[in-house]
Design a protein around this motif. Structure first.
Motif, PDB file in Angstrom:
ATOM      1  N   PRO A 127       2.142   7.819  -8.716  1.00  0.00           N
ATOM      2  CA  PRO A 127       1.789   9.164  -9.163  1.00  0.00           C
ATOM      3  C   PRO A 127       0.286   9.353  -8.991  1.00  0.00           C
ATOM      4  O   PRO A 127      -0.489   8.444  -9.274  1.00  0.00           O
ATOM      5  CB  PRO A 127       2.202   9.164 -10.637  1.00  0.00           C
ATOM      6  CG  PRO A 127       2.115   7.716 -11.050  1.00  0.00           C
ATOM      7  CD  PRO A 127       2.494   6.931  -9.830  1.00  0.00           C
ATOM      8  N   PRO A 149       6.568   6.066  -9.515  1.00  0.00           N
ATOM      9  CA  PRO A 149       6.123   7.461  -9.353  1.00  0.00           C
ATOM     10  C   PRO A 149       7.051   8.503  -9.957  1.00  0.00           C
ATOM     11  O   PRO A 149       6.666   9.672 -10.041  1.00  0.00           O
ATOM     12  CB  PRO A 149       6.040   7.624  -7.823  1.00  0.00           C
ATOM     13  CG  PRO A 149       6.928   6.570  -7.263  1.00  0.00           C
ATOM     14  CD  PRO A 149       6.864   5.421  -8.225  1.00  0.00           C
ATOM     15  N   THR A 203      -3.528   7.978 -12.122  1.00  0.00           N
ATOM     16  CA  THR A 203      -2.695   7.291 -11.143  1.00  0.00           C
ATOM     17  C   THR A 203      -2.285   5.938 -11.726  1.00  0.00           C
ATOM     18  O   THR A 203      -2.492   5.673 -12.911  1.00  0.00           O
ATOM     19  CB  THR A 203      -3.444   7.129  -9.791  1.00  0.00           C
ATOM     20  OG1 THR A 203      -2.514   6.652  -8.806  1.00  0.00           O
ATOM     21  CG2 THR A 203      -4.604   6.152  -9.905  1.00  0.00           C
TER      22      THR A 203
END
Length: 466
Positions: free
Chosen positions: A336, A39, A310
């Motif tokens: 993310p 992330p 994502t």
């Protein structure tokens, strides 16, 4: 939230004003999923060492969820959660082994039945094939099989033997392998995935579409993309705060394939070279995402498209002495997650805890489609529209029968049943999870509370006692 947001669209010099109400037409949905991307590997999310200009623009024109997680950090299970909107215990009757429960509603199938044109592009790592799960078309499909007799790359950029994606190929509309695009992961795999997505976008669908794009980057084997040699100098890359040469105990996967990619204890120079290649593969993928967004803009569809970015799970990449994704630390269960498009506030940040399986009901909600009763995930639309601050008091993550974890707004509790160990982290004061407070008497009450909540959740969701 009833305001007007100015969203900067890729490739458009001017800003386009979009109100926070959806247009009368149902929005298109472009879901972009990377593979094994931790992330903290987007520049706009705080990593000044990496270049991700196109993802940065998505962050600027959308809402980012800073506490999104993968419920189960391994590719096929995490993607099954996206497809079904259910946790791994519900998605897989033979948890965590395929097949997916055929009685469950599917993300693409639900949108297809509501009138959407549905297409799947890139990596497929679930049973049955995309069309079984509601995707009417495939374009640039990358899946196992078809490369048995062809030449393939035997070592990655660092000279390590290739142990993943051997025999995978791109498939044409007729299902035949496109050997000319290479076998296994190659320096151009991300380009071919983007080509498939762009081909679908250029067809100008007569009805709203759902395009699900799945990159295989930055999953290993990591092979330096063309023109990216030297983009990142290994010597200049900072070690993560929680970098360690080896994990202090067997967490349940120390002998797994991911953990054998580099020799242990980790050699710092070898690790830095791997990190430089990891960043280069992500930046190359970012370039391909820019091409997809540019095609969407050129087609006149950007203003009516919800774009979601994502990944299926994060990756340790040297943190806590681990290389793989089979762990419960924040760098791995964390993903993310950026949502942009009509009705989505620009340059906004939400701390609401959520799962990847929430994307299914969220998209249904944003498109005005009834959420199927089998879906376990929760819509994030109320968060996006500023009606609620959060939809979960805590989230639970799992891996095989070796790891279970629960995280609330502040605390993370991890249980290792096989190793008979537990960890407790105060994420507010220790975001890198470097101080285990499980044996601290001052933390006993919170440990007891989280342990009981975890037990109840596992019981309610079908975890089999082991």
């Amino acid at each position: 939230m009833h305001v007007t947001s100015k969203l900067a669209f890729i490739g458009v010099a001017a800003f386009v004003s979009v109100t926070c109400h959806l247009s009368a037409r149902q929005p298109n949905i472009l879901l972009i999923v990377s593979d094994d991307q931790s992330p903290d590997t987007i520049r706009a999310l705080g990593n000044a060492a990496i270049e991700t200009p196109h993802l940065d623009r998505l962050v600027a024109r959308g809402t980012r969820f800073t506490r999104a997680v993968a419920g189960y950090p391994i590719c096929h299970v995490s993607r099954a959660e996206i497809i079904t909107g259910c946790c791994a215990f519900r998605a897989y009757p033979n948890y965590p082994l395929p097949p997916i429960d055929p009685k469950l509603a599917s993300f693409a199938g639900t949108l297809r039945d509501a009138g959407y044109a549905t297409c799947y592009t890139g990596k497929w790592h679930n049973d049955g094939g995309p069309k079984r799960w509601g995707y009417e078309k495939t374009s640039g499909l990358f899946s196992s099989g078809g490369g048995k007799d062809g030449a393939r790359i035997e070592t990655d950029t660092q000279g390590h033997p290739v142990t993943g994606y051997t025999g995978w190929t791109f498939k044409g509309a007729d299902g035949k392998a496109e050997i000319e695009k290479g076998i296994g992961l190659t320096p151009r795999t991300s380009e071919h995935v983007a080509d498939g997505a762009i081909s679908f976008i250029k067809q100008k669908q007569p009805r709203p579409f759902m395009l699900h794009v799945n990159f295989a980057a930055p999953h290993d084997p990591r092979i330096m993309p063309p023109r990216y040699e030297g983009r990142y100098d290994p010597a200049k890359l900072k070690l993560p705060e929680n970098f360690a040469r080896q994990h202090p105990f067997d967490h349940g996967n120390l002998t797994g394939r991911d953990e054998t990619l580099l020799n242990k204890p980790l050699d710092e120079a070898d690790y830095r070279r791997e990190l430089a290649c990891y960043y280069a593969v992500i930046t190359h993928m970012d370039e391909q995402i820019g091409r997809i967004l540019a095609a969407l803009d050129e087609n006149g569809a950007m203003q009516e498209t919800i774009v979601i970015f994502t990944t299926d799970q994060g990756l340790a990449m040297g943190r806590h002495g681990l290389m793989g994704k089979q762990n419960m630390y924040e760098h791995t269960i964390g993903v993310p997650l950026v949502i942009t498009g009509p009705g989505i506030p620009a340059n906004m940040k939400s701390n609401a805890q959520c799962y990847l399986r929430d994307l299914f009901p969220t998209c249904c909600d944003l498109a005005g489609i009834t959420i199927p009763p089998t879906v376990q995930g929760r819509s994030l639309a109320p968060v996006l529209h500023d009606k609620v601050a959060h939809v979960y008091d805590f989230v639970v993550t799992c891996f095989t029968d070796t790891q279970r974890a629960i995280r609330d707004e502040r605390w993370k509790f991890i249980r290792y049943p096989k190793a008979e160990r537990v960890q407790l982290f105060d994420l507010r004061s220790d975001p890198f999870e470097m101080r285990n407070l499980a044996d601290d008497p001052a933390s006993s009450a919170i440990l007891t509370k989280l342990s009981a909540q975890l037990d109840q959740w596992l019981k309610d969701n079908g975890d089999i006692p082991r």
